[in-house]
Design a protein around this motif. Structure first.
Motif, PDB file in Angstrom:
ATOM      1  N   LEU B 135      41.755  35.798  33.232  1.00 33.79           N
ATOM      2  CA  LEU B 135      41.237  36.818  34.151  1.00 33.79           C
ATOM      3  C   LEU B 135      40.230  37.706  33.423  1.00 33.79           C
ATOM      4  O   LEU B 135      39.161  38.036  33.954  1.00 33.79           O
ATOM      5  CB  LEU B 135      42.395  37.668  34.699  1.00 33.79           C
ATOM      6  N   LEU B 136      40.562  38.055  32.192  1.00 31.69           N
ATOM      7  CA  LEU B 136      39.678  38.899  31.411  1.00 31.69           C
ATOM      8  C   LEU B 136      38.373  38.181  31.067  1.00 31.69           C
ATOM      9  O   LEU B 136      37.296  38.762  31.181  1.00 31.69           O
ATOM     10  CB  LEU B 136      40.385  39.321  30.125  1.00 31.69           C
ATOM     11  N   ALA B 137      38.499  36.915  30.667  1.00 30.24           N
ATOM     12  CA  ALA B 137      37.311  36.139  30.303  1.00 30.24           C
ATOM     13  C   ALA B 137      36.354  36.066  31.492  1.00 30.24           C
ATOM     14  O   ALA B 137      35.152  36.289  31.355  1.00 30.24           O
ATOM     15  CB  ALA B 137      37.708  34.743  29.850  1.00 30.24           C
ATOM     16  N   VAL B 138      36.899  35.789  32.671  1.00 29.41           N
ATOM     17  CA  VAL B 138      36.061  35.677  33.864  1.00 29.41           C
ATOM     18  C   VAL B 138      35.398  37.015  34.182  1.00 29.41           C
ATOM     19  O   VAL B 138      34.217  37.079  34.499  1.00 29.41           O
ATOM     20  CB  VAL B 138      36.893  35.179  35.064  1.00 29.41           C
ATOM     21  N   ASN B 139      36.147  38.113  34.037  1.00 31.41           N
ATOM     22  CA  ASN B 139      35.603  39.420  34.382  1.00 31.41           C
ATOM     23  C   ASN B 139      34.599  39.937  33.362  1.00 31.41           C
ATOM     24  O   ASN B 139      33.623  40.590  33.741  1.00 31.41           O
ATOM     25  CB  ASN B 139      36.724  40.435  34.580  1.00 31.41           C
ATOM     26  N   THR B 140      34.834  39.676  32.064  1.00 28.39           N
ATOM     27  CA  THR B 140      33.873  40.177  31.082  1.00 28.39           C
ATOM     28  C   THR B 140      32.582  39.375  31.136  1.00 28.39           C
ATOM     29  O   THR B 140      31.523  39.875  30.784  1.00 28.39           O
ATOM     30  CB  THR B 140      34.410  40.129  29.631  1.00 28.39           C
ATOM     31  N   ALA B 141      32.669  38.122  31.583  1.00 28.63           N
ATOM     32  CA  ALA B 141      31.456  37.324  31.678  1.00 28.63           C
ATOM     33  C   ALA B 141      30.671  37.683  32.932  1.00 28.63           C
ATOM     34  O   ALA B 141      29.542  37.223  33.094  1.00 28.63           O
ATOM     35  CB  ALA B 141      31.795  35.846  31.669  1.00 28.63           C
ATOM     36  N   SER B 142      31.254  38.487  33.813  1.00 32.71           N
ATOM     37  CA  SER B 142      30.574  38.974  35.011  1.00 32.71           C
ATOM     38  C   SER B 142      30.064  37.839  35.890  1.00 32.71           C
ATOM     39  O   SER B 142      29.098  37.166  35.588  1.00 32.71           O
ATOM     40  CB  SER B 142      29.403  39.870  34.621  1.00 32.71           C
ATOM     41  N   LEU B 143      30.779  37.646  36.987  1.00 27.84           N
ATOM     42  CA  LEU B 143      30.456  36.556  37.895  1.00 27.84           C
ATOM     43  C   LEU B 143      29.331  36.928  38.859  1.00 27.84           C
ATOM     44  O   LEU B 143      28.925  36.132  39.686  1.00 27.84           O
ATOM     45  CB  LEU B 143      31.723  36.275  38.708  1.00 27.84           C
ATOM     46  N   THR B 144      28.832  38.161  38.721  1.00 29.55           N
ATOM     47  CA  THR B 144      27.923  38.728  39.715  1.00 29.55           C
ATOM     48  C   THR B 144      26.747  37.819  40.080  1.00 29.55           C
ATOM     49  O   THR B 144      26.033  37.321  39.217  1.00 29.55           O
ATOM     50  CB  THR B 144      27.364  40.059  39.199  1.00 29.55           C
ATOM     51  N   ILE B 145      26.551  37.626  41.365  1.00 27.05           N
ATOM     52  CA  ILE B 145      25.437  36.829  41.858  1.00 27.05           C
ATOM     53  C   ILE B 145      24.233  37.736  42.129  1.00 27.05           C
ATOM     54  O   ILE B 145      23.104  37.376  41.880  1.00 27.05           O
ATOM     55  CB  ILE B 145      25.836  36.081  43.154  1.00 27.05           C
ATOM     56  N   ILE B 146      24.510  38.920  42.655  1.00 24.00           N
ATOM     57  CA  ILE B 146      23.414  39.842  42.942  1.00 24.00           C
ATOM     58  C   ILE B 146      23.587  41.115  42.125  1.00 24.00           C
ATOM     59  O   ILE B 146      24.402  41.966  42.436  1.00 24.00           O
ATOM     60  CB  ILE B 146      23.343  40.171  44.446  1.00 24.00           C
TER      61      ILE B 146
END
Lengths: 178, 198
Positions: B135-146
């Motif tokens: 969960l942390l890895a996904v969030n720190t890598a920032s999934l943001t599209i816009i």
């Protein structure tokens, strides 16, 4: 493209909020009471993070204000030039994992000096948009449930920040450099 | 690791400040940092309260469960240790969706809720579980599209085409997130190996 993206980012939030309310109402959920019930958790969760965040931000702030950050930057410059990261982007790549406002400040500085549409400006924008403040996310997420042993999460976070910086530079060169 | 980072940031800062005669910088750093820490938490309260309230409605209306069903393949791949119908899965997916939609300020409360629910599955409450690290890895890598904030800064500084960087950001985010997930898996396997040897 630009119109479309702007519209989407403006509409996303209101549409999500409205859909949840409308669907909830039609499914006979007592929306107001349910909202209040869920919202109660917000305050204690936010307050629980304070000690963790103060500890981390004091350390980051002392590191920056003492001049140690500048020293580390000069010291690490060769490594980043080896990775083809332009020296103007280096402070940003280094600040990104430890301070969101710090890396924004560098980005703004690049915008002011070179313009947002320059190659450097685009690199800064992509880097800022494609990564997050790892140390902050780590502190807040693990702090909120009292995790002391983060295991390998710090290494994964910092290494992927480095990867994000390299990729941002590469992608901008690839798409925009003629 | 986090201990080492914390101590080094502080001690190196103090030593450098002392050596360069910048003692007031250290004092300023401490006061400023503490103030920022509390300010950030208070800033969080308002959005936390709002999004956790709205999330509860979504949960009661069955929307979270619907989302989990839709994203089941992704979820099963990323979080094999979380049972499919556990509430943690719903929050994890809500956090992911908020990130993807660029609702940055909704992602944090939803992520924290996911963290709390993952903690109920954690056999060692002070050590991060595998799912928590992911969960942390996904969030720190920032999934943001816009990246809405970046776009607004670009507008402010007179860019001729502020959203031009969206495509490049998506590509860089995708690559960065893939590396994060890959590293998470590698370290997890290595970790398990080391423990077995002991």
């Amino acid at each position: 493209m630009m119109e479309w993206v702007n519209t989407l980012s403006q509409w996303a939030l209101p549409v999500v909020v409205a859909s949840i309310l409308v669907i909830g109402h039609f499914r006979k959920v007592p929306v107001y009471e349910t909202f209040v019930e869920g919202a109660k958790e917000g305050f204690p969760t936010a307050v629980r993070i304070i000690p963790h965040l103060v500890a981390m931000l004091v350390a980051v702030s002392v590191f920056r204000e003492s001049g140690a950050l500048q020293l580390t930057l000069n010291w690490l410059r060769p490594l980043f030039s080896l990775l083809q990261i332009p020296s103007e982007i280096v402070p940003m790549a280094l600040l990104r994992p430890i301070s969101g406002s710090g890396s924004s400040a560098v980005m703004i500085d690049i915008f002011k000096t070179y313009g947002p549409d320059s190659l450097l400006g685009k690199m800064a924008s992509v880097l800022q948009g494609s990564s997050d403040t790892t140390l902050y996310v780590l502190t807040v997420y693990f702090g909120s449930v009292g995790i002391r042993n983060a295991r390998y999460a710090v290494k994964v976070g910092l290494l992927s920040d480095l990867a994000a910086a390299v990729f941002s530079v590469m992608v901008v060169y690839w798409i925009f450099a003629v | 690791m986090i201990n080492a980072i914390w101590v080094s940031l502080l001690l190196i800062g103090i030593v450098v400040g002392a050596a360069t005669g910048n003692i007031e910088g250290i004092t300023r750093g401490i006061l400023q940092g503490a103030e920022d820490g509390v300010a950030v938490c208070f800033g969080l309260i308002s959005i936390m309260v709002f999004w956790l309230g709205l999330m509860k409605i979504a949960e009661q209306a069955g929307l979270v469960q619907l989302l989990s069903k839709l994203l089941r393949p992704v979820a099963r791949f990323l979080y094999p240790s979380v049972p499919e119908n556990h509430p943690a899965m719903g929050s994890i997916l809500a956090n992911m969706s908020a990130n993807i939609l660029g609702l940055g300020n909704a992602a944090t409360p939803l992520g924290l809720k996911a963290m709390r629910e993952l903690q109920t599955l954690n056999p060692h409450p002070d050590r991060a579980s595998d799912a928590m690290c992911t969960l942390l890895a996904v969030n720190t890598a920032s999934l943001t599209i816009i990246p809405a904030t970046v776009i607004s800064y670009r507008m402010q500084f007179g860019s001729a085409n502020p959203t031009e960087i969206v495509g490049a950001s998506i590509l860089a985010t995708f690559l960065g997130t893939s590396v994060a997930i890959l590293l998470d898996r590698l370290f997890r396997a290595y970790n398990r190996d080391q423990r077995r040897k002991r």
